[in-house]
Design an enzyme around this catalytic site. Structure first.
Site, PDB file in Angstrom:
ATOM      1  N   SER A  51       0.833  -1.210   0.000  1.00 55.14           N
ATOM      2  CA  SER A  51       0.000   0.000   0.000  1.00 55.14           C
ATOM      3  C   SER A  51       0.861   1.251   0.000  1.00 55.14           C
ATOM      4  CB  SER A  51      -0.874  -0.025   1.261  1.00 55.14           C
ATOM      5  OG  SER A  51      -1.461   1.235   1.479  1.00 55.14           O
ATOM      6  N   TYR A  67      -1.967  -0.441  10.417  1.00 53.43           N
ATOM      7  CA  TYR A  67      -2.200  -1.069   9.115  1.00 53.43           C
ATOM      8  C   TYR A  67      -0.988  -0.857   8.195  1.00 53.43           C
ATOM      9  CZ  TYR A  67      -3.526  -1.286   4.232  1.00 53.43           C
ATOM     10  OH  TYR A  67      -3.519  -1.543   2.895  1.00 53.43           O
ATOM     11  N   LYS A  82       2.047  -3.528   6.550  1.00 53.46           N
ATOM     12  CA  LYS A  82       2.419  -3.686   5.140  1.00 53.46           C
ATOM     13  C   LYS A  82       3.924  -3.480   4.960  1.00 53.46           C
ATOM     14  CE  LYS A  82      -1.413  -4.925   3.401  1.00 53.46           C
ATOM     15  NZ  LYS A  82      -1.567  -6.227   2.751  1.00 53.46           N
TER      16      LYS A  82
HETATM   17  C1  UD1 Z   1      -7.506   5.091   2.771  1.00 54.28           C
HETATM   18  C2  UD1 Z   1      -6.394   4.546   3.616  1.00 54.28           C
HETATM   19  C3  UD1 Z   1      -5.425   3.788   2.751  1.00 54.28           C
HETATM   20  C4  UD1 Z   1      -6.139   2.730   1.936  1.00 54.28           C
HETATM   21  C5  UD1 Z   1      -7.222   3.408   1.103  1.00 54.28           C
HETATM   22  C6  UD1 Z   1      -8.024   2.460   0.262  1.00 54.28           C
HETATM   23  C7  UD1 Z   1      -6.236   6.248   5.376  1.00 54.28           C
HETATM   24  C8  UD1 Z   1      -5.351   7.270   6.029  1.00 54.28           C
HETATM   25  N1  UD1 Z   1      -5.720   5.624   4.306  1.00 54.28           N
HETATM   26  O1  UD1 Z   1      -6.924   6.054   1.905  1.00 54.28           O
HETATM   27  O2  UD1 Z   1      -4.445   3.191   3.544  1.00 54.28           O
HETATM   28  O3  UD1 Z   1      -5.224   2.090   1.086  1.00 54.28           O
HETATM   29  O4  UD1 Z   1      -8.100   4.079   2.005  1.00 54.28           O
HETATM   30  O5  UD1 Z   1      -8.748   1.568   1.049  1.00 54.28           O
HETATM   31  O6  UD1 Z   1      -7.328   5.959   5.833  1.00 54.28           O
HETATM   32  N2  UD1 Z   1     -13.136  11.733   1.983  1.00 54.28           N
HETATM   33  C9  UD1 Z   1     -14.170  12.617   2.186  1.00 54.28           C
HETATM   34  N3  UD1 Z   1     -15.356  12.127   2.651  1.00 54.28           N
HETATM   35  C10 UD1 Z   1     -15.568  10.802   2.911  1.00 54.28           C
HETATM   36  C11 UD1 Z   1     -14.486   9.898   2.686  1.00 54.28           C
HETATM   37  C12 UD1 Z   1     -13.290  10.404   2.225  1.00 54.28           C
HETATM   38  O7  UD1 Z   1     -14.045  13.821   1.970  1.00 54.28           O
HETATM   39  O8  UD1 Z   1     -16.672  10.428   3.350  1.00 54.28           O
HETATM   40  C13 UD1 Z   1     -11.858  12.229   1.434  1.00 54.28           C
HETATM   41  C14 UD1 Z   1     -10.649  12.005   2.333  1.00 54.28           C
HETATM   42  O9  UD1 Z   1     -10.480  13.062   3.210  1.00 54.28           O
HETATM   43  C15 UD1 Z   1      -9.531  11.894   1.294  1.00 54.28           C
HETATM   44  C16 UD1 Z   1     -10.226  11.284   0.073  1.00 54.28           C
HETATM   45  O10 UD1 Z   1     -11.597  11.526   0.239  1.00 54.28           O
HETATM   46  O11 UD1 Z   1      -9.066  13.166   0.941  1.00 54.28           O
HETATM   47  C17 UD1 Z   1      -9.997   9.797  -0.080  1.00 54.28           C
HETATM   48  O12 UD1 Z   1     -10.337   9.142   1.133  1.00 54.28           O
HETATM   49  P1  UD1 Z   1     -10.441   7.553   1.228  1.00 54.28           P
HETATM   50  O13 UD1 Z   1     -11.252   7.033   0.100  1.00 54.28           O
HETATM   51  O14 UD1 Z   1     -10.880   7.216   2.615  1.00 54.28           O
HETATM   52  O15 UD1 Z   1      -8.964   7.050   0.958  1.00 54.28           O
HETATM   53  P2  UD1 Z   1      -7.589   7.440   1.694  1.00 54.28           P
HETATM   54  O16 UD1 Z   1      -7.833   8.114   2.971  1.00 54.28           O
HETATM   55  O17 UD1 Z   1      -6.725   8.120   0.690  1.00 54.28           O
END
Ligand code: UD1
Length: 340
Positions: free
Chosen positions: A127, A151, A155
């Site tokens: 990851s 997590y 990895k």
């Molecule tokens: C997360 C995990 C990562 C994992 C990936 C895929 C973290 C810190 N990292 O990545 O290890 O590989 O998921 O499973 O958790 N967002 C919103 N609203 C929401 C959800 C997300 O605004 O309801 C935003 C977040 O702030 C971020 C982006 O969308 O900027 C992506 O979020 P997300 O899909 O959860 O992925 P990661 O946080 O990048």
């Protein structure tokens, strides 16, 4: 003789798409999955996408040496793709020991059974989260690693174990693939992402808002140092991720030892970009409101995807519109997910 690939976690999101890709390319595929976070219904769907059956499917835990030994005894395994692991960052903070036990312990048990059966070709699911809070993007395979949660630590620990194993067992061939943000679904609509409970990740949440299952998306912060202030990520179509694994298997014999590659597109997409693209793909509005930042989130994570392109002459081909279109198709066909 077609090659037989054993896929641990083969019923999960990335695992199921990879099995479909392997079957479609003539591989024999054996799945090991304990279904703690995946539906057994997926197995038939994998076969349906390719029009041919899996060579085997076993409900087993990767920490269960005896069960793994039986699987390796029943099939002539040529290569292993190891997905089976826990993957929720928040949960890993609450249950670190469980994460180490499954993710690290499971990898060690698998390696030991592989060794017993003289199987020395492995593709490992890693990851981009091993980098933690990246100071500069895009991230290469050599950018500093600094995991910020259990997590990501599991990895990185597995990568180090694999590196050490490869340093001492001359015949081992290991490819660790560091995924950025896999999203989307199989174009058939038969396979997709089916998170349990409230989705923690952006794309499945947006899809559930579009289908009317959730009222509105919370955008976690719009004051990041990014063009529109919302978090930027490298979303990569799960079919590109699946294809990347199939191509990785083809390149396992390039040389012995351990190699690490990013699996991303190299393109950064903000939360608001993704919301707009999904609205366009679905023809539905995505009500959203900006709320506070989510603790632990970082501003931007984007891959430098050039190493894999240079090594294999392979790149991702599916864009954000395709990711949204395919995720939307799956969501519409399965408003409540796989009904277990
Ligand atoms: C997360 C995990 C990562 C994992 C990936 C895929 C973290 C810190 N990292 O990545 O290890 O590989 O998921 O499973 O958790 N967002 C919103 N609203 C929401 C959800 C997300 O605004 O309801 C935003 C977040 O702030 C971020 C982006 O969308 O900027 C992506 O979020 P997300 O899909 O959860 O992925 P990661 O946080 O990048």
């Amino acid at each position: 003789m077609p090659e037989t690939v054993l896929v641990t976690g083969g019923a999960g999101f990335i695992g199921s798409h990879t099995c479909a890709e392997l079957l479609a390319h003539g591989y024999e595929v054996v799945v090991v999955d304990n279904h703690v976070n995946s539906s057994p219904l997926v197995l038939d769907r994998i076969a349906k996408t390719a029009g041919r059956p899996l060579a085997g499917a076993y409900r087993a835990d990767v920490r269960d040496r005896r069960a793994l030994t039986e699987v390796f005894a029943a099939h002539r395994v040529d290569a292993v793709i190891h997905f089976a692991a826990h993957k929720a960052v928040g949960e890993s903070v609450a249950r670190p020991v469980e994460y180490y036990d499954t993710n690290v312990g499971g990898t060690c048990t698998l390696l030991s059974v592989m060794r017993d059966h003289r199987v020395d070709r492995l593709v490992f699911s890693s990851s981009c989260s091993v980098h933690g809070d990246a100071r500069t993007v895009p991230l290469t395979e050599h950018s500093p690693v600094a995991p910020t949660n259990p997590y990501a630590h599991t990895k990185l620990t597995c990568e180090r174990i694999l590196e050490d194993v490869c340093a001492h067992l001359a015949q081992m061939r290991v490819l660790a693939l560091r995924y950025f943000n896999p999203v989307g679904a199989h174009p058939s609509g038969l396979l997709g992402e089916d998170p349990r409970g409230v989705p923690g990740n952006l794309m499945p949440y947006v899809a559930q808002v579009a289908v009317g299952r959730r009222e509105r998306l919370s955008v976690f912060g719009d004051d990041y140092p990014t063009p529109d202030g919302t978090g930027v990520r490298d979303y990569v179509h799960v079919m590109d991720v699946a294809e990347g694994h199939r191509v990785a298997v083809e390149h396992l014999d390039d040389r012995t030892g351990m190699r690490v590659f990013n699996l991303g597109t190299g393109t950064g997409t903000s939360v608001l970009d993704l919301v707009a693209a999904f609205a366009e793909a679905s023809g539905r509005p995505i009500p959203h409101q900006v709320v506070d930042r989510r603790p632990g989130d970082v501003a931007a994570l984007v891959a430098d995807a050039s190493a894999v392109a240079a090594a294999w002459g392979w790149t991702t081909t599916r864009d954000l519109a395709a990711m949204c279109r395919d995720a939307w198709r799956f969501q519409q066909l399965h408003p409540d997910g796989y009904t277990r």
